[in-house]
Structure formats: structure tokens, C-alpha cells
Design an enzyme around this catalytic site. Structure first.
Site, PDB file in Angstrom:
ATOM      1  N   SER A 148       1.026  -1.224   0.040  1.00 23.89           N
ATOM      2  CA  SER A 148      -0.209  -0.054  -0.030  1.00 23.89           C
ATOM      3  C   SER A 148       0.760   1.268   0.069  1.00 23.89           C
ATOM      4  O   SER A 148       2.037   1.335   0.593  1.00 23.89           O
ATOM      5  CB  SER A 148      -0.832  -0.102   1.303  1.00 23.89           C
ATOM      6  OG  SER A 148      -1.545   1.304   1.419  1.00 23.89           O
ATOM      7  N   TYR A 161      -2.814  -1.144   9.991  1.00 26.67           N
ATOM      8  CA  TYR A 161      -2.818  -1.685   8.633  1.00 26.67           C
ATOM      9  C   TYR A 161      -1.595  -1.443   7.876  1.00 26.67           C
ATOM     10  O   TYR A 161      -0.975  -2.508   7.246  1.00 26.67           O
ATOM     11  CB  TYR A 161      -4.028  -1.227   7.660  1.00 26.67           C
ATOM     12  CG  TYR A 161      -3.919  -1.421   6.226  1.00 26.67           C
ATOM     13  CD1 TYR A 161      -4.411  -2.643   5.615  1.00 26.67           C
ATOM     14  CD2 TYR A 161      -3.417  -0.581   5.394  1.00 26.67           C
ATOM     15  CE1 TYR A 161      -4.532  -2.842   4.285  1.00 26.67           C
ATOM     16  CE2 TYR A 161      -3.561  -0.707   4.102  1.00 26.67           C
ATOM     17  CZ  TYR A 161      -4.070  -2.033   3.602  1.00 26.67           C
ATOM     18  OH  TYR A 161      -4.188  -2.175   2.176  1.00 26.67           O
TER      19      TYR A 161
END
Length: 256
Positions: A148, A161
Site C-alpha cells: 500500500s 494496516y
């Protein structure tokens, strides 16, 4: 697409029934690659992907898997072993570790249960699924781990996350080193904000968030799945055979 193997290539893509995984499976099919992909619960959506792959002239098999449950992996690998002959091979060439869940809980409010859930899916699951599939991947194959843009840029609420994705990025470099003797290349693809149903469709369905993403992106818009799937398919192709141990951000120049 892989040196030394001239037959139809086969990819395993986790989380292939929706979002970026779905787009990747379809774009691999357009490049002549068959896929075995996983879905967690929605069989109807998985069947749609199988049909779209068939329309592109290739074959796909959908298998259920919760990538957060490591104790199911041995049975899954056995299913893979039995399914591969339906795609014309005994082994596969490409692994895309894509399946994931989102979390936007601020650090002070994150629970142990939330953190364990993220760890199980985003790191432990990637680690052990890759390990257990290694005997079935061809030498000269390729692995792509999905990370990400949040590992580079900090947005409050995404720390748990992003930390798991950061761990995957480190793992990618170690895999590239340790699997080098088998000529297996391992890379990370780090998408930016993409308009999918991920995070409850936040970027896709919230006009304000979409606008803020566009303003923070050099190319002036939020990403869409078709920005990511073709890139992953290309990275797995012979055109990129010398790319290894890299983190490649695919974000249109977001927050630069």
C-alpha cells in the site's frame, strides 16, 4: 512468459473475485495466462470472474479460502494440486498475494482483536501460504505481494494496516534473496488510493474523499482498478524478468 517454459502460464491470485484481484485475473487472461484464484465468501462474484476469463479465451478456477486461517492452508494446497491439471499443468508460475481487509481505527482505539486479524491476513497468511505453495511453483516463476502507498505516507488511523504491509515489503526482499537460486523473482506492488469496494467503497463512493485524493495526486484523479491490474500482469511478464526485490508504487504520483 517464463524462460524455459513455453506452455500456457498459470497464476494463483488470492482475493480474485473483487477489486484489484479481479482486475488482475482478467488482465492476466488477456495476456494468455490461466488463473486459479481465491474468494472468501461470494461464490456468485467468483463465478462472474470465471466467465469473464472464459470470454478472454482462457481458463480460471475459483477456490474458497480465508487467508487469515493458516490451519486451512494444507487442505487448500491439496485442492490446488488437484485443480492444476484442469488448467493443463502440474505446477504454476505466478503467485499474487492480494487478498486483504482494511482498517482505519486510530492507534489509541485499536484492539488486540483488530490487530491480530490484520496480522493473520496481511502478514502471517502471506508468509505461510507462500511457504506452503513453494513446492508447486515453477523455477523461474514470479511472486507479487500487494502492499500500500500507506507504508510511505502516514495517514492517521491506518497505522495498524500499514505496519502489516510494511512487514510484507521487508519479507519481499528476503524472499527475493532466498528464492534467487530457483530464479524466482519477488516484488511488491503498492497501490495508492483506488476506487473499489475496499474500505467500504470509501474512495469510490465518497465524493469528498475522492476529491481530496485527486487533489493530492499529480495526475489529478483517484486510481481505478484498470490502473493496477494491467501493471501487475505486465510485471509478471517476460518484459520485466530483470525486476526483482523492488517496491513499485502505482499511485499516479500521490503525495509527492
Amino acid at each position: 512468459m517464463t524462460a524455459g517454459n513455453t506452455g500456457t502460464k498459470i497464476a494463483i491470485v488470492t482475493g480474485g473475485s473483487r477489486g484489484l484481484g479481479r482486475n488482475t485475473v482478467i488482465n492476466l487472461a488477456r495476456r494468455g495466462v490461466n488463473s486459479l484464484f481465491t474468494y472468501r465468501a461470494n461464490r456468485a462474484e467468483a463465478d462472474k470472474v470465471v466467465s469473464l476469463v472464459a470470454e478472454a479465451g482462457q481458463k480460471a478456477i475459483a477456490l474458497p479460502l480465508d487467508t487469515g486461517k493458516v490451519n486451512t492452508f494444507d487442505a487448500f494446497v491439496e485442492q490446488v494440486r488437484k485443480s492444476l491439471p484442469e488448467l493443463g499443468a502440474e505446477r504454476f508460475d505466478f503467485l499474487v498475494n492480494n487478498a486483504g481487509t482494511s482498517n482505519h481505527t486510530p492507534f489509541e482505539q485499536t484492539t488486540e482483536e483488530e490487530l491480530d486479524g490484520l496480522y493473520n491476513v496481511h502478514f502471517k497468511g502471506v508468509f505461510f501460504l507462500t511457504q506452503k505453495l513453494l513446492p508447486l511453483i515453477n523455477d523461474g516463476g514470479r511472486i507479487v505481494n500487494i502492499s500500500s502507498g500507506l507504508t510511505r505516507v502516514a495517514f492517521p488511523g491506518s497505522g495498524s494496516y500499514a505496519s502489516m504491509k510494511g512487514a510484507v515489503e521487508v519479507l519481499t526482499r528476503y524472499l527475493a534473496k532466498e528464492l534467487g537460486p530457483r530464479k524466482i523473482a519477488v516484488n511488491t506492488v503498492a497501490p495508492g488510493a483506488v476506487a473499489t469496494d475496499f474500505s467500504g467503497g470509501m474512495v469510490r463512493d465518497n465524493p469528498e474523499i475522492n476529491r481530496r485524493v485527486a487533489e493530492a495526486t499529480a495526475l489529478g484523479r483517484a486510481g481505478v482498478p484498470d490502473d493496477i491490474g494491467p501493471m501487475i500482469a505486465s510485471l509478471l511478464s517476460e518484459d520485466n524478468r530483470w525486476v526483482n526485490a523492488q517496491r513499485i508504487e502505482v499511485a499516479g504520483g500521490m503525495v509527492i
